[in-house]
Structure formats: structure tokens, C-alpha cells
Design an enzyme around this catalytic site. Sequence first.
Site, PDB file in Angstrom:
ATOM      1  N   HIS A 231       0.506  -1.800   0.166  1.00 32.81           N
ATOM      2  CA  HIS A 231      -0.215  -0.130  -0.344  1.00 32.81           C
ATOM      3  C   HIS A 231       0.900   1.360  -0.031  1.00 32.81           C
ATOM      4  O   HIS A 231       0.371   2.051  -0.673  1.00 32.81           O
ATOM      5  CB  HIS A 231      -0.805   0.390   1.642  1.00 32.81           C
ATOM      6  CG  HIS A 231      -1.997   1.723   1.353  1.00 32.81           C
ATOM      7  ND1 HIS A 231      -1.069   2.409   2.600  1.00 32.81           N
ATOM      8  CD2 HIS A 231      -3.303   1.757   0.834  1.00 32.81           C
ATOM      9  CE1 HIS A 231      -2.169   3.382   2.108  1.00 32.81           C
ATOM     10  NE2 HIS A 231      -3.293   3.134   1.207  1.00 32.81           N
TER      11      HIS A 231
ATOM     12  N   GLU B 199       1.962   1.683  -2.991  1.00 35.71           N
ATOM     13  CA  GLU B 199       0.574   2.364  -4.694  1.00 35.71           C
ATOM     14  C   GLU B 199       1.006   4.018  -3.583  1.00 35.71           C
ATOM     15  O   GLU B 199       1.106   4.586  -5.248  1.00 35.71           O
ATOM     16  CB  GLU B 199      -0.298   1.429  -3.630  1.00 35.71           C
ATOM     17  CG  GLU B 199      -1.643   2.520  -4.296  1.00 35.71           C
ATOM     18  CD  GLU B 199      -2.801   2.240  -3.124  1.00 35.71           C
ATOM     19  OE1 GLU B 199      -3.200   3.738  -3.717  1.00 35.71           O
ATOM     20  OE2 GLU B 199      -3.150   1.313  -2.932  1.00 35.71           O
ATOM     21  N   HIS B 200       1.011   4.374  -2.547  1.00 40.10           N
ATOM     22  CA  HIS B 200       1.266   5.887  -2.571  1.00 40.10           C
ATOM     23  C   HIS B 200       2.465   6.219  -3.000  1.00 40.10           C
ATOM     24  O   HIS B 200       2.258   7.915  -3.523  1.00 40.10           O
ATOM     25  CB  HIS B 200       1.184   6.363  -1.019  1.00 40.10           C
ATOM     26  CG  HIS B 200      -0.333   6.128  -0.402  1.00 40.10           C
ATOM     27  ND1 HIS B 200      -0.308   7.074  -0.159  1.00 40.10           N
ATOM     28  CD2 HIS B 200      -1.145   5.317  -0.777  1.00 40.10           C
ATOM     29  CE1 HIS B 200      -2.065   6.553   0.460  1.00 40.10           C
ATOM     30  NE2 HIS B 200      -2.391   6.197   0.621  1.00 40.10           N
TER      31      HIS B 200
END
Length: 420
Positions: free
Chosen positions: A47, A50-51
Amino acid sequence: MTVRQETLSNGFRIVSEEMPGLQSASIGIWVTAGGRHERLDQNGIAHFLEHMAFKGTKRRSALQIAEAIEDVGGYINAYTSREVTAYYARVLKDDVALALDVIGDIVLNPVFDPAEIEIERGVILQEIGQAHDTPDDIIFDWLQEESYRGQPIGRTILGPTERVSHFGRADLAGFVAEHYGPGQMILSAAGAVDHDLLVKLAEKMFGALAAKPFAAVEPAVFTGGEVRHAKALEQAHFALAFEGPGYRDDAIYTAQIYSSALGGGMSSRLFQEIRERRGLCYTIFAQTGAYADTGAMTIYAGTSGGQIGELAEITIAEMKRAAEDMSPEEVARARAQMKAGMLMGLESPSNRAERLARLVQIWDEVPPLEDTVARIDAVSTGDVREFAQQVAEHAPAALALYGPIDAAPSLAQMQERRAA
């Protein structure tokens, strides 16, 4: 509309579907690298990555990434799930090549600038805090953890604060090096797209990538369990999960029809009995989710602390009753809802591109839509009743409770009620 598919020599897959009459397209890259691919010390890294994809590449700054898409009126975003990470955009047909260039750039060339890592770390920590402040959000993380205790698939996608607080450039680059190979990627597009052009662009951008072995994934085992967090909230939040089939299991269609009839809409049994007839809650629903090797049927409701015991009791009673008298009319309605939801969703190029990528991930091909509809239509009332009995009486279960829950039964008490 015709689905076309091609695989480059290094394993990179391209799938597309032209939708005549549209002026826009949805295009993205789906990477088989999500939460369940993380080691314990990496929990939350997919995650975080992804950022960071939007925080600058070797060719573009963070602002230039946003401007490149928004200057042409487009939209770009990403998400992380337990099995994939997706980077996608929606643009007009003349800007498909631009969108792929930007998406490919953020996937292949992130710089992971230390200053940007610190900024985004703060954003993610705020996201984690927001999730903890949202009861009907965090309760599903707890339910997942109890369903698959001690396993990667049971861990939160956002990751714990203590780990996110210490991730650095080497952690991000290491996850990319391990999981972002061409064979782990699927380029999917739908709408106003030219498949031959996509293949040409993909060959130029991804064709020289060296193949990577697929990392071993720990098989999922539904353990079941119970978690209770007492807190002075306005509502008691109740989430119950039962082991179900994975998405490669033919029983997934029966499971989805069952959960729809049980709690998938305003005409469903749980909605009618618990909300409409007894007024015990505002929100209640049942749904079926699936992964490669496991799945779960989940029931959620929010109610008052004084009524949660009654709500739990009625929920189990309705599940047991469904095994005995689920009617052909209810099954037909659930089948119709399932088909309509799928077919209506496919009018959107974004939904269609998502579906193509998911099917290629699962089957390495896109089965004809008619086959899926036929599988749904083949589910009989007897199939649903048999599945309902298995879930109500035998399936392993997990329970998560949050709020004023003193009156809530334990999982053991609910198990006794199931067996009665």
C-alpha cells in the site's frame, strides 16, 4: 465487442476490449502483488508503494504526473487489495497512449525520494488513524484477522503504525524488485482502444524487462475466531464471517446467490426481518468475497447495545431457516440481481477493464460472458438450500464486535445456537 489478448515473450500480458460508440477508455496495469504477498516485517509495504508511485519518477515530478493526465481532462488513481495492486486512468480515446506512458512510468521508474517518503508516510498514518475512527471500516480488518489468524491474508492492507513508521527507500525498492516482474503484470484496457497499438506500446515499454519468478504465497486457512472491542459508541457493530469457496471453485456462484438472497438487498431475508419488521438496525447486509484459494460470506449490522443480542439470535435463525425453505422465487430474484449487476457494470469501461484484468489474473484468459451467465442460471434452489445448510451448521466462523457490546453473545454461544 471482442476481447483480444496477447502475451509478450517475457510473460507480460495485454488484454483489451473495444467498446464501439465510446469516446473514452479506461487503461491500467494490475500487478499480482498485494497484501498477502508481504512478509510480516513488510506488512503495509504494498500500500505504501502504491502511494509512492504518484510521488515522482525519473521523468516526472509528482505535480507533472498529475498535470499530464488532468491537462487532457483525465483521471488517474490506484488501489491495493490483498492479491493485486492496480494503477489505472480514464482518458479520452486520443490520450490512451499518454495514459499508458504515465502509468508505465510510475510503475517502472519510481524514484522514492526520501523527502517524499516522509511526506507520504504522514498521509498514510493519517489514513490508518481515519480507519480506526471509522467503526464500520476497522471492524472488517479485525474480522479478516480473526478469519485468517497469523497469516498474510489476514493482515490489514494499510499495515500497523509501527511498521509504516519505519519503512524506507530500501524497503520499497526491495518489494518492487521481488514482485514487479513482467509476468506479474497485466495491462488491461476497455472502451475506445486499439489493441494493436496497445501491444506495440507495451512491447516498447515493457518488452525488455527480465522475467521474475513468482514468489511463493502462503496457502490460506480459515481459522475462525472472535475479537471484541468495547467502546462507548452510539452503535454496536456486528460482523460475522463464514468460510466460503474461492473464486476458482464452481460453488462461488451458489455462494453469491445465497448471500444475495440472505442479505443482498431490500427484499432479502435479513433486511426484511431485522430492519423492516423489527426495526433493530439501519444497516444490515450479507456479501460473499473470494480469493484464489479461500473465501468468506460476511454479515454486517449496526444496532444499539441493548439490541445486539436479539439481532445476533435472529441472524442465526434466519440462516437456519434459509436452509429449510429458501424459495425458487428468492433464488430467481438473487440470480437476476447478480446478472443485472454484472451486466450493468460492464457498461462502464472502468468496470470492464477491471473485470478483464481480474479474469486474466484468475484464469489467464477471459471466459465468454455467456459462460458466466450460464453458470449463474445453472444454480438451483436445491443448490442454494444445501449451501445454506452447510454455512448455517458447519462452516468455520469468525466474529468481530465493536462498541457497546456487553449484551452481545460470544462466538461459542452463537455456535451452540447454530448446532441447536
